[in-house]
Enzyme design. Structure first.
Site, short mmCIF file in Angstrom:
data_model
loop_
_atom_site.label_atom_id
_atom_site.label_comp_id
_atom_site.label_asym_id
_atom_site.label_seq_id
_atom_site.Cartn_x
_atom_site.Cartn_y
_atom_site.Cartn_z
CG ASN A 9 49.01 64.72 32.78
OD1 ASN A 9 49.50 65.80 32.49
ND2 ASN A 9 49.34 63.60 32.16
CB THR A 52 49.51 57.11 36.65
OG1 THR A 52 49.87 56.61 35.37
CG2 THR A 52 49.58 55.97 37.66
CB THR A 105 49.95 62.06 36.10
OG1 THR A 105 50.43 62.08 34.77
CG2 THR A 105 50.20 63.41 36.74
CB SER A 106 54.44 59.20 34.35
OG SER A 106 53.65 59.29 33.18
CD GLU A 107 53.56 62.89 30.55
OE1 GLU A 107 54.68 63.19 31.00
OE2 GLU A 107 53.37 62.48 29.40
CG HIS A 116 49.55 66.73 28.91
ND1 HIS A 116 49.85 67.07 27.61
CD2 HIS A 116 49.60 65.38 28.98
CE1 HIS A 116 50.08 65.96 26.92
NE2 HIS A 116 49.93 64.92 27.74
CG HIS A 134 46.56 63.50 24.29
ND1 HIS A 134 46.41 62.25 24.82
CD2 HIS A 134 47.70 64.00 24.86
CE1 HIS A 134 47.40 61.98 25.65
NE2 HIS A 134 48.19 63.03 25.70
ZN LIG Z 1 49.93 63.08 26.89
#
Ligand SMILES: [Zn+2]
Length: 283
Positions: A67, A82, A111-113, A132, A134
Site C-alpha cells: 500500500n 484495499t 487499505t487496512s494498513e 509498504h 513485500h
Molecule cells: Zn503487507
C-alpha cells in the site's frame, strides 16, 4: 548593471522577516471536497498510480499486497484502496482520509494498513509519504528477524543506513501499526518481521526508491556471499564522510548521534538577510 551598490540592510531585513513570517503562518485547511478536487491531489494520485505500477513490475507487491499513501496538507492523506493490485490502480481508486483513518472521499475502502502509515506520519513530521510492500530479498531478511550488514555499498549507506526490524503483529491491527514506533525517527526503512518492509520519505517516488535500494542491497549481498571469498567493506573513515553528508542532507541514520540538519524557513535569519543583501548588491 552592477554600478549601484544597494546598502539598505534594514529594508532587506524587514522584507525577509515578512516573508519568513508568512511562510511560518499556519494556513487554514481546505475542506475535504476542495482538497480531493485540487490540482495537488490530481498530481499525487498520478504519482501513487505510477509508483504502484513500479512496485508491481518489480514484483514487490503480490496479489493485492502492499500500500501507498501520501500526506496532502496537514490534515489529510491520499492512500491506496484495499483488495486491489497496485499494478491496476486508476485515479478513482485512490482514497482521501483524515489522520484518524476516516474516509472522506473516494469510492473504495481504504487499505487496512493505513493505520501503519498514520502512526508513522504522527510520529515523524518528516515523513510525507509511506510505501509498504513485500520485496522478496528484503522480506527474506524480515523472515529471519535480522538486517543485512552495513558498510558494503555507498548507495545503501547514504539513503537507508542500518535498517531496523519491527516485531511481528497481525497485519491491519493497531498493534501492528505501533510496532514501528520505536524506529521511525532514526530509520526511514523498516523490516516488518515475517511480513515485508515499510519505507517513508518526502515523496511517494522517494519512498519507493528506498524499497528498491534495500531489496537490491539484500539481493547483491546474498549473491556476493556465494562467491566464496571474503567481502571487502567501505573503510570507517569513508563511512564517516557518508554520515557527514547525511547530516547535511537531513537524512535519518541510527549512527548519527546528533540531530540531522533541517532547512526550515527562518532557521537562520541572519544568514538569509546576508544572502539576500549580497544578491541585491550583485545586480
Ligand atoms: Zn503487507
Amino acid at each position: 548593471m552592477g554600478q549601484t551598490a544597494i546598502a539598505v540592510p534594514q529594508q532587506v531585513r524587514e522584507v525577509v522577516e515578512a516573508v519568513v513570517a508568512t511562510l511560518g503562518e499556519a494556513k487554514p485547511e481546505s475542506s475535504p471536497a476542495v482538497v480531493a478536487a485540487s490540482f495537488e491531489a490530481t498530481a499525487l494520485r498520478a504519482e501513487i498510480i505510477h509508483v504502484g505500477r513500479k512496485l508491481w513490475q518489480r514484483q514487490y507487491v503480490d496479489g493485492n499486497g502492499g500500500n501507498i499513501s501520501v500526506r496532502i496538507g496537514e490534515s489529510y492523506v491520499l492512500c491506496t484502496p484495499t483488495l486491489l493490485s497496485k499494478g491496476d490502480l486508476v485515479p478513482a481508486d485512490i482514497c482521501l482520509a483524515d489522520l484518524d483513518g476516516n474516509i472522506l472521499a473516494g469510492d473504495r475502502s481504504r487499505t487496512s494498513e493505513l493505520l501503519l502509515h498514520l502512526e508513522i506520519y504522527k510520529a515523524n513530521p518528516k515523513a510525507r509519504a509511506v510505501v509498504h510492500c513485500h520485496p522478496p530479498y528484503a522480506t527474506a531478511y524480515a523472515i529471519t528477524g535480522t538486517i543485512p550488514p552495513n558498510g558494503l555499498i555507498p548507495e545503501y549507506e547514504v539513503f537507508v543506513g542500518p535498517a531496523a526490524v519491527a516485531p511481528y503483529e497481525t497485519p491491519g491491527t493497531q498493534a501492528f501499526a505501533e510496532t514501528v514506533l520505536p524506529f521511525v525517527e532514526k530509520h526511514n526503512t523498516i523490516l516488518l518481521q515475517n511480513h515485508g518492509i515499510v519505507c517513508w520519505s518526502d515523496t511517494v517516488t522517494h519512498a519507493e526508491y528506498l524499497a528498491e535500494i534495500i531489496d537490491t542491497y539484500c539481493k547483491t549481498y546474498l549473491i556476493a556471499k556465494q562467491i566464496g571469498v571474503p567481502l571487502t567493506t567501505i573503510p570507517e573513515e569513508k563511512i564517516q564522510e557518508i554520515l557527514a553528508l547525511k547530516r547535511r542532507m537531513g537524512l535519518p541514520d541510527a549512527r548519527l548521534t546528533d540531530v540531522p540538519e533541517t532547512v526550515t524557513p527562518g532557521a537562520d535569519l541572519e544568514q538569509l538577510v546576508a544572502r539576500v543583501q549580497a544578491r541585491l548588491e550583485e545586480q
